[in-house]
Design a protein around this motif. Structure first.
Motif, mmCIF file in Angstrom:
data_model
loop_
_atom_site.group_PDB
_atom_site.id
_atom_site.type_symbol
_atom_site.label_atom_id
_atom_site.label_comp_id
_atom_site.label_asym_id
_atom_site.label_seq_id
_atom_site.Cartn_x
_atom_site.Cartn_y
_atom_site.Cartn_z
ATOM 1 N N THR A 65 0.860 -1.181 0.000
ATOM 2 C CA THR A 65 0.000 0.000 0.000
ATOM 3 C C THR A 65 0.896 1.231 0.000
ATOM 4 O O THR A 65 1.890 1.271 0.731
ATOM 5 N N ASP A 69 -2.592 6.004 -2.291
ATOM 6 C CA ASP A 69 -3.659 5.033 -2.543
ATOM 7 C C ASP A 69 -4.959 5.430 -1.845
ATOM 8 O O ASP A 69 -4.932 6.002 -0.751
ATOM 9 N N ILE A 70 -6.060 5.116 -2.478
ATOM 10 C CA ILE A 70 -7.384 5.253 -1.858
ATOM 11 C C ILE A 70 -7.752 3.866 -1.364
ATOM 12 O O ILE A 70 -7.917 2.931 -2.161
ATOM 13 N N VAL A 71 -7.848 3.732 -0.043
ATOM 14 C CA VAL A 71 -7.969 2.427 0.588
ATOM 15 C C VAL A 71 -9.176 2.395 1.515
ATOM 16 O O VAL A 71 -9.500 3.386 2.171
ATOM 17 N N ARG A 93 -7.809 -1.732 -2.245
ATOM 18 C CA ARG A 93 -7.546 -0.572 -3.092
ATOM 19 C C ARG A 93 -8.304 -0.871 -4.383
ATOM 20 O O ARG A 93 -7.855 -1.693 -5.191
ATOM 21 N N LEU A 98 -5.359 -5.867 -0.577
ATOM 22 C CA LEU A 98 -4.022 -5.534 -0.092
ATOM 23 C C LEU A 98 -3.630 -6.389 1.106
ATOM 24 O O LEU A 98 -2.472 -6.772 1.256
#
Length: 129
Positions: A65, A69-71, A93, A98
């Motif tokens: 990650t 990142d948009i998690v 993600r 992840l």
């Protein structure tokens, strides 16, 4: 059972010397996500009377990650047995997994800090919605 989605904010301090999120940060994410799940799904009076402590985390890391990142963490309460609750949390993600985390938590009475069983009516709300 629908997963509870918990957005994750990645900070610069989460990034390690290899340029991705350090493994120990995932533990904080899981704790934040599970506690928020509880606060959102359980009745307010139950939230006020109970605390949760993690007993075990089993993390399988799938992909690194990174800072931009948009998690999101998807949390599902699998079962409650006595004072213990079992969760699966999947850090995503987009469509990429992840990390997958299986965790066991102990419910405590907020005053005595002793293990506490949840009432069936609370468990029913907590597990499904």
């Amino acid at each position: 059972m629908a997963a509870f989605q918990f957005p994750i904010d990645i900070r610069e301090s989460d990034i390690d010397h290899m340029g991705h999120v350090n493994n120990n940060v995932y533990l904080k994410w899981v704790q934040d996500a599970v506690v928020r799940y509880w606060e959102t799904r359980a009745p307010a009076d139950a939230v006020a009377r109970h605390l949760w402590v993690a007993l075990k985390h089993e993390i399988t890391y799938r992909k690194p990650t990174f800072l931009d990142d948009i998690v999101v963490a998807d949390v599902v309460a699998e079962k409650v047995k006595g004072a213990r609750a079992y969760f699966t949390t999947v850090v995503m993600r987009g469509e990429d997994v992840l990390a997958e985390i299986k965790s066991c938590w102990c419910c405590l009475d907020a005053t005595s800090h002793r293990p506490a069983r949840l009432a069936r009516s609370v468990v029913d709300r907590f597990l499904t919605r």
